[in-house]
Design a protein around this motif. Structure first.
Motif, PDB file in Angstrom:
ATOM      1  N   VAL A 163       0.848  -1.205   0.000  1.00 48.73           N
ATOM      2  CA  VAL A 163       0.000   0.000   0.000  1.00 48.73           C
ATOM      3  C   VAL A 163       0.880   1.250   0.000  1.00 48.73           C
ATOM      4  CG1 VAL A 163      -1.792   1.258   1.256  1.00 48.73           C
ATOM      5  CG2 VAL A 163      -1.842  -1.247   1.179  1.00 48.73           C
ATOM      6  N   ARG A 164       1.884   1.241   0.858  1.00 43.94           N
ATOM      7  CA  ARG A 164       2.787   2.396   0.936  1.00 43.94           C
ATOM      8  C   ARG A 164       3.562   2.560  -0.379  1.00 43.94           C
ATOM      9  NH1 ARG A 164       5.094   0.956   5.222  1.00 43.94           N
ATOM     10  NH2 ARG A 164       7.091   0.223   4.409  1.00 43.94           N
ATOM     11  N   GLY A 165       3.967   1.457  -0.974  1.00 45.09           N
ATOM     12  CA  GLY A 165       4.709   1.504  -2.234  1.00 45.09           C
ATOM     13  C   GLY A 165       3.866   2.093  -3.364  1.00 45.09           C
ATOM     14  N   ARG A 166       2.590   1.700  -3.438  1.00 44.69           N
ATOM     15  CA  ARG A 166       1.725   2.251  -4.490  1.00 44.69           C
ATOM     16  C   ARG A 166       1.498   3.741  -4.267  1.00 44.69           C
ATOM     17  NH1 ARG A 166      -1.008  -3.076  -3.926  1.00 44.69           N
ATOM     18  NH2 ARG A 166      -2.356  -2.162  -2.332  1.00 44.69           N
ATOM     19  N   ARG A 167       1.340   4.116  -3.007  1.00 39.89           N
ATOM     20  CA  ARG A 167       1.128   5.540  -2.700  1.00 39.89           C
ATOM     21  C   ARG A 167       2.363   6.356  -3.100  1.00 39.89           C
ATOM     22  NH1 ARG A 167      -0.242   4.983   2.431  1.00 39.89           N
ATOM     23  NH2 ARG A 167       1.751   5.637   3.311  1.00 39.89           N
ATOM     24  N   MET A 168       3.540   5.860  -2.766  1.00 41.27           N
ATOM     25  CA  MET A 168       4.772   6.565  -3.123  1.00 41.27           C
ATOM     26  C   MET A 168       4.984   6.570  -4.636  1.00 41.27           C
ATOM     27  SD  MET A 168       7.283   5.193  -0.096  1.00 41.27           S
ATOM     28  CE  MET A 168       8.705   6.044  -0.783  1.00 41.27           C
ATOM     29  N   MET A 169       4.601   5.487  -5.295  1.00 37.99           N
ATOM     30  CA  MET A 169       4.784   5.440  -6.756  1.00 37.99           C
ATOM     31  C   MET A 169       3.896   6.455  -7.455  1.00 37.99           C
ATOM     32  SD  MET A 169       6.787   4.113  -8.814  1.00 37.99           S
ATOM     33  CE  MET A 169       7.488   2.846  -7.756  1.00 37.99           C
ATOM     34  N   PHE A 170       2.770   6.779  -6.860  1.00 34.70           N
ATOM     35  CA  PHE A 170       1.910   7.819  -7.433  1.00 34.70           C
ATOM     36  C   PHE A 170       2.673   9.150  -7.476  1.00 34.70           C
ATOM     37  CE2 PHE A 170      -1.903  10.757  -6.621  1.00 34.70           C
ATOM     38  CZ  PHE A 170      -2.111  10.947  -7.976  1.00 34.70           C
ATOM     39  N   THR A 171       3.416   9.448  -6.438  1.00 35.50           N
ATOM     40  CA  THR A 171       4.229  10.676  -6.420  1.00 35.50           C
ATOM     41  C   THR A 171       5.316  10.616  -7.492  1.00 35.50           C
ATOM     42  OG1 THR A 171       3.845  10.935  -4.050  1.00 35.50           O
ATOM     43  CG2 THR A 171       5.730  12.095  -4.975  1.00 35.50           C
ATOM     44  N   VAL A 172       5.939   9.447  -7.626  1.00 34.08           N
ATOM     45  CA  VAL A 172       6.997   9.290  -8.640  1.00 34.08           C
ATOM     46  C   VAL A 172       6.420   9.460 -10.048  1.00 34.08           C
ATOM     47  CG1 VAL A 172       8.652   7.660  -9.639  1.00 34.08           C
ATOM     48  CG2 VAL A 172       8.407   7.823  -7.153  1.00 34.08           C
ATOM     49  N   VAL A 173       5.278   8.842 -10.294  1.00 33.76           N
ATOM     50  CA  VAL A 173       4.654   8.934 -11.621  1.00 33.76           C
ATOM     51  C   VAL A 173       4.324  10.385 -11.955  1.00 33.76           C
ATOM     52  CG1 VAL A 173       2.534   8.401 -12.899  1.00 33.76           C
ATOM     53  CG2 VAL A 173       3.764   6.583 -11.710  1.00 33.76           C
ATOM     54  N   LYS A 174       3.782  11.110 -11.007  1.00 33.52           N
ATOM     55  CA  LYS A 174       3.457  12.520 -11.268  1.00 33.52           C
ATOM     56  C   LYS A 174       4.726  13.310 -11.601  1.00 33.52           C
ATOM     57  CE  LYS A 174       1.101  13.092  -7.414  1.00 33.52           C
ATOM     58  NZ  LYS A 174       0.315  13.755  -6.357  1.00 33.52           N
ATOM     59  N   SER A 175       5.793  13.059 -10.885  1.00 34.78           N
ATOM     60  CA  SER A 175       7.041  13.781 -11.139  1.00 34.78           C
ATOM     61  C   SER A 175       7.602  13.454 -12.519  1.00 34.78           C
ATOM     62  CB  SER A 175       8.081  13.427 -10.071  1.00 34.78           C
ATOM     63  OG  SER A 175       7.625  13.801  -8.794  1.00 34.78           O
ATOM     64  N   LEU A 176       7.561  12.178 -12.893  1.00 32.61           N
ATOM     65  CA  LEU A 176       8.082  11.778 -14.198  1.00 32.61           C
ATOM     66  C   LEU A 176       7.212  12.298 -15.340  1.00 32.61           C
ATOM     67  CD1 LEU A 176       9.327   8.139 -13.506  1.00 32.61           C
ATOM     68  CD2 LEU A 176      10.719  10.123 -14.074  1.00 32.61           C
ATOM     69  N   LEU A 177       5.925  12.349 -15.122  1.00 29.01           N
ATOM     70  CA  LEU A 177       5.035  12.905 -16.139  1.00 29.01           C
ATOM     71  C   LEU A 177       5.378  14.371 -16.403  1.00 29.01           C
ATOM     72  CD1 LEU A 177       1.464  11.504 -15.313  1.00 29.01           C
ATOM     73  CD2 LEU A 177       2.763  11.170 -17.419  1.00 29.01           C
ATOM     74  N   ALA A 178       5.570  15.123 -15.327  1.00 34.19           N
ATOM     75  CA  ALA A 178       5.913  16.542 -15.471  1.00 34.19           C
ATOM     76  C   ALA A 178       7.256  16.698 -16.177  1.00 34.19           C
ATOM     77  CB  ALA A 178       5.938  17.209 -14.092  1.00 34.19           C
ATOM     78  N   ALA A 179       8.228  15.860 -15.814  1.00 32.74           N
ATOM     79  CA  ALA A 179       9.551  15.932 -16.445  1.00 32.74           C
ATOM     80  C   ALA A 179       9.481  15.534 -17.912  1.00 32.74           C
ATOM     81  CB  ALA A 179      10.524  15.027 -15.691  1.00 32.74           C
ATOM     82  N   TRP A 180       8.666  14.498 -18.205  1.00 30.42           N
ATOM     83  CA  TRP A 180       8.479  14.051 -19.594  1.00 30.42           C
ATOM     84  C   TRP A 180       7.910  15.186 -20.443  1.00 30.42           C
ATOM     85  CZ3 TRP A 180       3.635  13.570 -22.080  1.00 30.42           C
ATOM     86  CH2 TRP A 180       3.677  12.952 -23.350  1.00 30.42           C
ATOM     87  N   HIS A 181       6.925  15.875 -19.919  1.00 29.53           N
ATOM     88  CA  HIS A 181       6.292  16.952 -20.674  1.00 29.53           C
ATOM     89  C   HIS A 181       7.256  18.129 -20.849  1.00 29.53           C
ATOM     90  CE1 HIS A 181       3.161  19.407 -22.322  1.00 29.53           C
ATOM     91  NE2 HIS A 181       3.318  20.338 -21.388  1.00 29.53           N
ATOM     92  N   ALA A 182       7.986  18.477 -19.801  1.00 27.39           N
ATOM     93  CA  ALA A 182       8.918  19.609 -19.876  1.00 27.39           C
ATOM     94  C   ALA A 182      10.025  19.323 -20.890  1.00 27.39           C
ATOM     95  CB  ALA A 182       9.517  19.881 -18.499  1.00 27.39           C
ATOM     96  N   ALA A 183      10.507  18.100 -20.914  1.00 23.10           N
ATOM     97  CA  ALA A 183      11.558  17.743 -21.874  1.00 23.10           C
ATOM     98  C   ALA A 183      11.041  17.842 -23.303  1.00 23.10           C
ATOM     99  CB  ALA A 183      12.070  16.331 -21.582  1.00 23.10           C
TER     100      ALA A 183
END
Length: 243
Positions: A163-183
């Motif tokens: 449960v904690r891993g999925r919650r933390m991965m949501f934060t990681v996914v959001k960060s990577l999405l933003a970085a993907w778009h900025a790049a």
């Protein structure tokens, strides 16, 4: 848990598995016969493991929890229940040692009225038809009896680390999405490809799939991700659909 594509077997391997099944049948199908044959089937197991690793989510993750490395070939329907499925390619999934040996073992709950099995097979059906993942909590909820049984057998909510891993991965996914778009906006296409590849290789592939699925309900996507990131997720989802 995400849906998976099972590739066809090479003809030689398929024929080998059929011969081994015939031998179990000839010996009188039993749990002992199935397990003994499986234990000594070194070469076909190596070939099966290679195919399963290719169809596993992320970096060869467990097909049930999506977190740990998929180390074991699991018999979806246990050998103890049907020894004749010991070498059935449609009955093989890649699991981590915890899901295989501590959670599932020989458990295979069935509907008492229909006899139909209740566990979700991600190679045959879309888990999203039975499970909903709440991104902010990291917990699953069941949409059906099959979803309930799957959550219970694999401890998808009872294992705090999942449960904690999925919650933390949501934060990681959001960060990577933003970085993907900025790049992409800056024309750094090679960097953008790296971010996309990283997203596809993450643990808990179910988190990314749930985020991308939000584009079908824009109002919900905006509420969960915010307007800017909802638009980014929608863009990546549309690009990913042909895959």
């Amino acid at each position: 848990m995400i849906p998976l594509r099972r590739p066809p077997l090479q003809p030689a391997l398929a024929a080998d598995l059929e011969r081994r099944t015939a031998a179990i049948r000839a010996a009188g199908p039993s749990t002992a016969a199935g397990r003994s044959a499986w234990r000594t089937a070194r070469q076909p197991k190596a070939q099966l493991r290679l195919l399963l690793r290719r169809m596993a989510p992320g970096l060869e993750r467990c097909m049930y929890c999506g977190d740990n490395l998929g180390t074991d070939i699991d018999h979806f329907e246990p050998i103890a229940r049907d020894p004749l499925r010991t070498f059935d390619w449609q009955n093989h999934l890649l699991a981590c040692a915890h899901c295989n040996s501590n959670q599932k073992r020989d458990r295979f709950p069935c509907d008492p009225a229909t006899g139909e099995h209740l566990l979700i097979d991600p190679a045959r059906e879309d888990p999203a038809e039975h499970l909903v993942l709440y991104l902010e909590s990291g917990a699953y909820d069941a949409l059906t009896h099959r979803g309930e049984a799957t959550i219970e057998v694999f401890g998808l909510n009872a294992r705090a680390e999942l449960v904690r891993g999925r919650r933390m991965m949501f934060t990681v996914v959001k960060s990577l999405l933003a970085a993907w778009h900025a790049a992409g906006a800056a024309g750094r296409t090679a960097e953008q490809r790296e971010y996309r590849a990283a997203l596809r290789m993450l643990h808990h592939a179910d988190v990314l799939r749930t985020v991308l699925a939000l584009h079908r309900t824009p109002a919900l996507a905006t509420a969960v991700l915010g307007p800017e990131l909802a638009a980014v997720a929608g863009l990546l989802a549309l690009q990913a659909e042909p895959d």
